[in-house]
Scaffold this active site. Structure first.
Site, PDB file in Angstrom:
ATOM      1  N   HIS A 111      41.748  38.205  38.148  1.00 11.80           N
ATOM      2  CA  HIS A 111      43.142  37.481  38.411  1.00 11.80           C
ATOM      3  C   HIS A 111      44.239  38.297  38.764  1.00 11.80           C
ATOM      4  CE1 HIS A 111      41.647  33.429  36.055  1.00 11.80           C
ATOM      5  NE2 HIS A 111      41.126  33.739  37.090  1.00 11.80           N
ATOM      6  N   LEU A 146      34.419  36.150  44.114  1.00 12.62           N
ATOM      7  CA  LEU A 146      35.811  35.700  44.152  1.00 12.62           C
ATOM      8  C   LEU A 146      35.961  34.549  43.105  1.00 12.62           C
ATOM      9  CD1 LEU A 146      35.894  35.036  48.173  1.00 12.62           C
ATOM     10  CD2 LEU A 146      36.877  36.989  46.770  1.00 12.62           C
ATOM     11  N   ASP A 147      37.080  34.307  42.709  1.00 11.06           N
ATOM     12  CA  ASP A 147      37.607  33.379  41.936  1.00 11.06           C
ATOM     13  C   ASP A 147      37.023  32.044  42.334  1.00 11.06           C
ATOM     14  OD1 ASP A 147      38.635  35.317  40.043  1.00 11.06           O
ATOM     15  OD2 ASP A 147      40.752  34.430  40.708  1.00 11.06           O
ATOM     16  N   LYS A 148      36.930  31.067  41.738  1.00 13.19           N
ATOM     17  CA  LYS A 148      36.633  29.793  42.113  1.00 13.19           C
ATOM     18  C   LYS A 148      37.398  29.293  43.018  1.00 13.19           C
ATOM     19  CE  LYS A 148      35.323  24.947  40.595  1.00 13.19           C
ATOM     20  NZ  LYS A 148      35.280  24.168  39.127  1.00 13.19           N
TER      21      LYS A 148
END
Length: 329
Positions: A243, A143-145
């Site tokens: 994203h 997952l993105d930060k």
């Protein structure tokens, strides 16, 4: 090495990125040289061209061309030791655990893997999730930060191979929740917008719509809204591009709240510190289990998003918002 080799990724290698596999097995090969070999097609995965960041899994065949004899890279300083408080925090986020998998509710702001100036990340804390197992747990997706929510971790190599294949074959069902600024003109639909990475943009990775980019598909539905000021969207990605959900929401004209990278000042609402931070949450994951059936996990909202649900009066106790749309399970 004097000739072309075909090397099979071993179970003990687990899942990971192609460039990291080469770094581990061919430490004398520079990243620049690796990129050139990939661009010219001299390195291939399962007979196909590949990119440095592509995921690989046990059982895949990697074509390795003759490489110059180069000295091994000097040993790097040992990585910073995981802080006990970070290990304790991650253990507190465990949502599910069995002999094959661990699912955690990843906090927003905690990276999944390390990078430039990133020493605090889930990968560095995995020893704290052994729970008496002989093997170190392995990451199988990311997952993105700044995205919170369900993160699945394999407990051993065989589990990593199984779950990585499930993600690759798209037999999973991932649902994300987001608050967006504004209300989409069409309340539910399918976003089919190819995306390509931009190079040389300050502030890390970024993608943009590009007909020549990689296919990216997302289903969405408006679960609730506060007039035209803000909306609660449920998002079901079919693909998993970098994203993707952030870029697709911005393409609808309704950027995710707090997403300055893709929405600029239009990703903010007037009034209140409660709106700070990216409002994107991996709400649930359903994935085949190695022992049969489906493993389904749901993660509660993080504090900063829960405050906004309360502010707008949204009811977070809802079933699968896509169930009535006839989408594949």
């Amino acid at each position: 090495m004097t000739g072309v080799e075909t090397v099979t990724v071993r179970p003990e290698d687990g899942a990971g990125r192609l460039d990291r596999w080469f770094k581990r097995h061919y430490p004398g090969l520079s990243h620049g040289r690796l990129e050139k070999l990939l661009r010219t097609g001299q390195i291939r995965v399962d007979g196909k061209r590949a990119h440095a960041r592509d995921p690989i899994a046990p059982g895949q065949a990697i074509r390795v061309p003759p490489l110059p004899e180069t000295p091994a890279a000097p040993a790097k300083p040992s990585a910073p030791r995981a802080r006990p408080q970070d290990v304790a925090l991650l253990r507190e986020t465990v949502l599910y655990r069995d002999d094959w998998a661990i699912a955690v509710n990843k906090p927003a702001g905690l990276a999944v893997q390390g990078g430039t100036n990133t020493d605090r990340h889930v990968d560095a804390l995995l020893d704290g999730l052994r729970f008496e197992s002989k093997e170190r747990p392995r990451l199988v997706h990311r997952l993105d930060k700044d995205t919170s929510g369900v993160l699945l971790i394999a407990r051993h190599a065989a589990a990593a191979a199984f779950f990585t294949r499930a993600f690759r074959d798209k037999t999973t069902r991932k649902i994300y929740w987001a608050i967006t600024v504004g209300l989409p003109e069409i309340r539910q639909g399918r976003i089919d917008l190819a995306l390509a990475k931009q190079a040389g943009i300050r502030g890390g990775e970024r993608v943009q719509a590009d007909a020549e980019g990689k296919s990216a598909v997302t289903y969405y539905t408006v679960v609730d809204h506060a007039g035209t000021r803000a909306s609660w969207l449920a998002l079901l990605p079919v693909t998993g591009r970098t994203h993707q959900l952030r870029a697709h929401c911005a393409a609808l004209g309704t950027p995710i709240l707090g997403d300055g990278k893709y929405g600029g000042s239009g990703a903010q609402l007037a009034g209140g510190a409660a709106a700070r931070g990216l409002h994107l949450h991996a709400r649930s994951l359903a994935i085949p289990h190695p022992q049969g059936g489906m493993l389904s996990v749901t993660a509660p909202l993080p504090p900063h998003m829960r405050r906004m649900w309360e502010f707008f009066g949204f009811d977070a106790d809802v079933a699968d918002p896509f169930a009535e749309l006839g989408l594949p399970a």
